[in-house]
Design a protein around this motif. Sequence first.
Motif, PDB file in Angstrom:
ATOM      1  N   UNK A  40      14.880  81.441 -32.742  1.00 33.15           N
ATOM      2  CA  UNK A  40      14.066  80.523 -31.948  1.00 33.15           C
ATOM      3  C   UNK A  40      14.492  79.087 -32.243  1.00 33.15           C
ATOM      4  N   UNK A  41      13.962  78.149 -31.470  1.00 33.12           N
ATOM      5  CA  UNK A  41      14.394  76.763 -31.573  1.00 33.12           C
ATOM      6  C   UNK A  41      14.130  76.176 -32.957  1.00 33.12           C
ATOM      7  N   UNK A  42      12.989  76.465 -33.536  1.00 32.78           N
ATOM      8  CA  UNK A  42      12.689  75.914 -34.873  1.00 32.78           C
ATOM      9  C   UNK A  42      13.720  76.411 -35.893  1.00 32.78           C
ATOM     10  N   UNK A  43      14.057  77.689 -35.836  1.00 36.57           N
ATOM     11  CA  UNK A  43      15.077  78.225 -36.731  1.00 36.57           C
ATOM     12  C   UNK A  43      16.437  77.597 -36.486  1.00 36.57           C
ATOM     13  N   UNK A  44      16.729  77.317 -35.235  1.00 34.78           N
ATOM     14  CA  UNK A  44      17.979  76.662 -34.864  1.00 34.78           C
ATOM     15  C   UNK A  44      18.036  75.260 -35.468  1.00 34.78           C
ATOM     16  N   UNK A  45      16.956  74.522 -35.338  1.00 33.77           N
ATOM     17  CA  UNK A  45      16.913  73.174 -35.893  1.00 33.77           C
ATOM     18  C   UNK A  45      17.014  73.201 -37.424  1.00 33.77           C
ATOM     19  N   UNK A  46      16.427  74.200 -38.043  1.00 35.45           N
ATOM     20  CA  UNK A  46      16.535  74.346 -39.502  1.00 35.45           C
ATOM     21  C   UNK A  46      17.978  74.663 -39.899  1.00 35.45           C
ATOM     22  N   UNK A  47      18.680  75.432 -39.076  1.00 34.76           N
ATOM     23  CA  UNK A  47      20.084  75.727 -39.359  1.00 34.76           C
ATOM     24  C   UNK A  47      20.913  74.444 -39.334  1.00 34.76           C
ATOM     25  N   UNK A  48      20.649  73.570 -38.375  1.00 36.55           N
ATOM     26  CA  UNK A  48      21.358  72.291 -38.324  1.00 36.55           C
ATOM     27  C   UNK A  48      20.934  71.378 -39.466  1.00 36.55           C
ATOM     28  N   UNK A  49      19.668  71.388 -39.805  1.00 34.74           N
ATOM     29  CA  UNK A  49      19.174  70.596 -40.929  1.00 34.74           C
ATOM     30  C   UNK A  49      19.952  70.945 -42.196  1.00 34.74           C
ATOM     31  N   UNK A  50      20.091  72.224 -42.473  1.00 40.51           N
ATOM     32  CA  UNK A  50      20.819  72.657 -43.660  1.00 40.51           C
ATOM     33  C   UNK A  50      22.318  72.487 -43.543  1.00 40.51           C
ATOM     34  N   UNK A  51      22.880  72.889 -42.414  1.00 45.08           N
ATOM     35  CA  UNK A  51      24.330  72.836 -42.230  1.00 45.08           C
ATOM     36  C   UNK A  51      24.897  71.432 -42.217  1.00 45.08           C
ATOM     37  N   UNK A  52      24.120  70.496 -41.704  1.00 43.29           N
ATOM     38  CA  UNK A  52      24.583  69.114 -41.639  1.00 43.29           C
ATOM     39  C   UNK A  52      24.067  68.282 -42.815  1.00 43.29           C
ATOM     40  N   UNK A  53      23.317  68.922 -43.716  1.00 44.78           N
ATOM     41  CA  UNK A  53      22.744  68.254 -44.887  1.00 44.78           C
ATOM     42  C   UNK A  53      21.907  67.044 -44.474  1.00 44.78           C
ATOM     43  N   UNK A  54      21.014  67.274 -43.504  1.00 46.74           N
ATOM     44  CA  UNK A  54      20.145  66.214 -43.018  1.00 46.74           C
ATOM     45  C   UNK A  54      18.894  66.117 -43.890  1.00 46.74           C
ATOM     46  N   UNK A  55      18.214  65.018 -43.774  1.00 47.51           N
ATOM     47  CA  UNK A  55      16.968  64.848 -44.524  1.00 47.51           C
ATOM     48  C   UNK A  55      15.811  65.462 -43.745  1.00 47.51           C
ATOM     49  N   UNK A  56      14.693  65.577 -44.385  1.00 46.85           N
ATOM     50  CA  UNK A  56      13.500  66.110 -43.720  1.00 46.85           C
ATOM     51  C   UNK A  56      13.000  65.195 -42.611  1.00 46.85           C
ATOM     52  N   UNK A  57      13.575  64.001 -42.498  1.00 45.13           N
ATOM     53  CA  UNK A  57      13.184  63.077 -41.431  1.00 45.13           C
ATOM     54  C   UNK A  57      13.835  63.431 -40.094  1.00 45.13           C
ATOM     55  N   UNK A  58      14.752  64.399 -40.112  1.00 43.19           N
ATOM     56  CA  UNK A  58      15.382  64.877 -38.879  1.00 43.19           C
ATOM     57  C   UNK A  58      14.287  65.388 -37.949  1.00 43.19           C
ATOM     58  N   UNK A  59      14.272  64.913 -36.703  1.00 42.10           N
ATOM     59  CA  UNK A  59      13.197  65.201 -35.758  1.00 42.10           C
ATOM     60  C   UNK A  59      13.086  66.633 -35.266  1.00 42.10           C
TER      61      UNK A  59
END
Length: 133
Positions: A40-59
């Motif tokens: 689902x979209x939330x899981x997709x966004x979490x994959x990018x959060x981790x893969x791109x080493x983004x902060x929790x501020x990622x929208x």
Amino acid sequence: MIQIFNGPPEGLQRAPHELRMLAAGHRVAVREVAFTGVHHKEGLMMAFLGGLALTDHFGRNWDALFDVLTDPGQFPRDLALVLCDYPYFRRKHARLAADLETVLLDAQARAAETGRRLWLLVQESDAHPDARL
């Protein structure tokens, strides 16, 4: 065999073997996003959060993903984004994959407009041999 980093990025492309060695030779940064277990979209966004080493501020939405991928301060000028297990994900979640591809291709085009290069490389998985780009 044509070396993928000799030319400009062209949409979604198959990741070459020895990707990291080729990227290093061309000074291309590599980031991997794993689609294993994304449904689902939330899981997709979490994959990018981790893969791109983004902060929790990622929208965690399409606009935020586009902004991150096109922000010249976020990544080096040349970036290879490796989409791991993407063919299987795309087949199982066609609508979500279509939305994602729109964002990724738009980001690739914007990067090119600003003198940057964003390769979108699809990596096949041994876990899903029937999933092809």
